[in-house]
Scaffold this motif. Structure first.
Motif, PDB file in Angstrom:
ATOM      1  N   LEU A 182       0.807  -1.218   0.000  1.00  0.00           N
ATOM      2  CA  LEU A 182       0.000   0.000   0.000  1.00  0.00           C
ATOM      3  C   LEU A 182       0.844   1.275   0.000  1.00  0.00           C
ATOM      4  O   LEU A 182       0.326   2.366  -0.258  1.00  0.00           O
ATOM      5  N   ASN A 183       2.129   1.160   0.275  1.00  0.00           N
ATOM      6  CA  ASN A 183       3.006   2.337   0.333  1.00  0.00           C
ATOM      7  C   ASN A 183       3.028   3.123  -0.975  1.00  0.00           C
ATOM      8  O   ASN A 183       3.266   4.333  -0.969  1.00  0.00           O
ATOM      9  N   SER A 184       2.777   2.456  -2.074  1.00  0.00           N
ATOM     10  CA  SER A 184       2.806   3.144  -3.364  1.00  0.00           C
ATOM     11  C   SER A 184       1.751   4.244  -3.451  1.00  0.00           C
ATOM     12  O   SER A 184       1.899   5.195  -4.222  1.00  0.00           O
ATOM     13  N   PHE A 185       0.705   4.150  -2.663  1.00  0.00           N
ATOM     14  CA  PHE A 185      -0.350   5.167  -2.687  1.00  0.00           C
ATOM     15  C   PHE A 185       0.105   6.488  -2.060  1.00  0.00           C
ATOM     16  O   PHE A 185      -0.442   7.542  -2.380  1.00  0.00           O
ATOM     17  N   ASP A 186       1.086   6.450  -1.186  1.00  0.00           N
ATOM     18  CA  ASP A 186       1.559   7.676  -0.528  1.00  0.00           C
ATOM     19  C   ASP A 186       2.038   8.722  -1.531  1.00  0.00           C
ATOM     20  O   ASP A 186       1.759   9.911  -1.385  1.00  0.00           O
ATOM     21  N   ASP A 187       2.780   8.276  -2.558  1.00  0.00           N
ATOM     22  CA  ASP A 187       3.281   9.223  -3.556  1.00  0.00           C
ATOM     23  C   ASP A 187       2.126   9.899  -4.294  1.00  0.00           C
ATOM     24  O   ASP A 187       2.169  11.096  -4.576  1.00  0.00           O
ATOM     25  N   ASP A 188       1.089   9.121  -4.601  1.00  0.00           N
ATOM     26  CA  ASP A 188      -0.067   9.684  -5.301  1.00  0.00           C
ATOM     27  C   ASP A 188      -0.824  10.678  -4.431  1.00  0.00           C
ATOM     28  O   ASP A 188      -1.295  11.702  -4.924  1.00  0.00           O
ATOM     29  N   VAL A 189      -0.921  10.389  -3.150  1.00  0.00           N
ATOM     30  CA  VAL A 189      -1.563  11.330  -2.218  1.00  0.00           C
ATOM     31  C   VAL A 189      -0.761  12.623  -2.170  1.00  0.00           C
ATOM     32  O   VAL A 189      -1.326  13.721  -2.263  1.00  0.00           O
ATOM     33  N   GLU A 190       0.548  12.509  -2.062  1.00  0.00           N
ATOM     34  CA  GLU A 190       1.402  13.689  -2.005  1.00  0.00           C
ATOM     35  C   GLU A 190       1.283  14.532  -3.271  1.00  0.00           C
ATOM     36  O   GLU A 190       1.196  15.765  -3.210  1.00  0.00           O
ATOM     37  N   ARG A 191       1.256  13.870  -4.436  1.00  0.00           N
ATOM     38  CA  ARG A 191       1.115  14.601  -5.701  1.00  0.00           C
ATOM     39  C   ARG A 191      -0.219  15.357  -5.748  1.00  0.00           C
ATOM     40  O   ARG A 191      -0.273  16.509  -6.177  1.00  0.00           O
ATOM     41  N   ALA A 192      -1.280  14.717  -5.316  1.00  0.00           N
ATOM     42  CA  ALA A 192      -2.599  15.364  -5.317  1.00  0.00           C
ATOM     43  C   ALA A 192      -2.602  16.570  -4.383  1.00  0.00           C
ATOM     44  O   ALA A 192      -3.142  17.630  -4.727  1.00  0.00           O
TER      45      ALA A 192
END
Length: 94
Positions: free
Chosen positions: A21-31
């Protein structure tokens, strides 16, 4: 590990599932950085769906402490910023 999704319930996840699930952190940060509410909502929906798919729902009558608490998919940019203000690891800890 027990993960609570606000307004929904708890899910039991293996350490491997949590690491994935760690891969979602980058997407949250970008948003957040781009002030893109639609992108944030999309990534939160995907993250929470992944938890539902990989995890096992903890019965409501079972008392279990949550190791990780996540916002629901309707969280705003401001909500998630506040959520992350106390964390240096993002939504999902390494």
């Amino acid at each position: 590990m027990i993960v609570r999704i606000l307004n929904e319930g708890q899910f039991r996840l293996s350490e491997q599932a949590l690491t994935a699930l760690n891969s979602f952190d980058d997407d949250v940060e970008r948003a957040l950085n781009s002030e893109d509410q639609a992108a944030l909502t999309a990534v939160l929906k995907a993250l929470l769906e992944d938890i539902r798919t990989r995890g096992e729902r903890v019965p409501d009558d079972e008392l279990a402490d949550s190791d990780l608490i996540l916002p629901d998919a309707e969280a705003t940019l401001a909500d998630v910023r506040a959520w992350l203000s106390d964390s240096e690891e993002g939504l999902i800890p390494d």
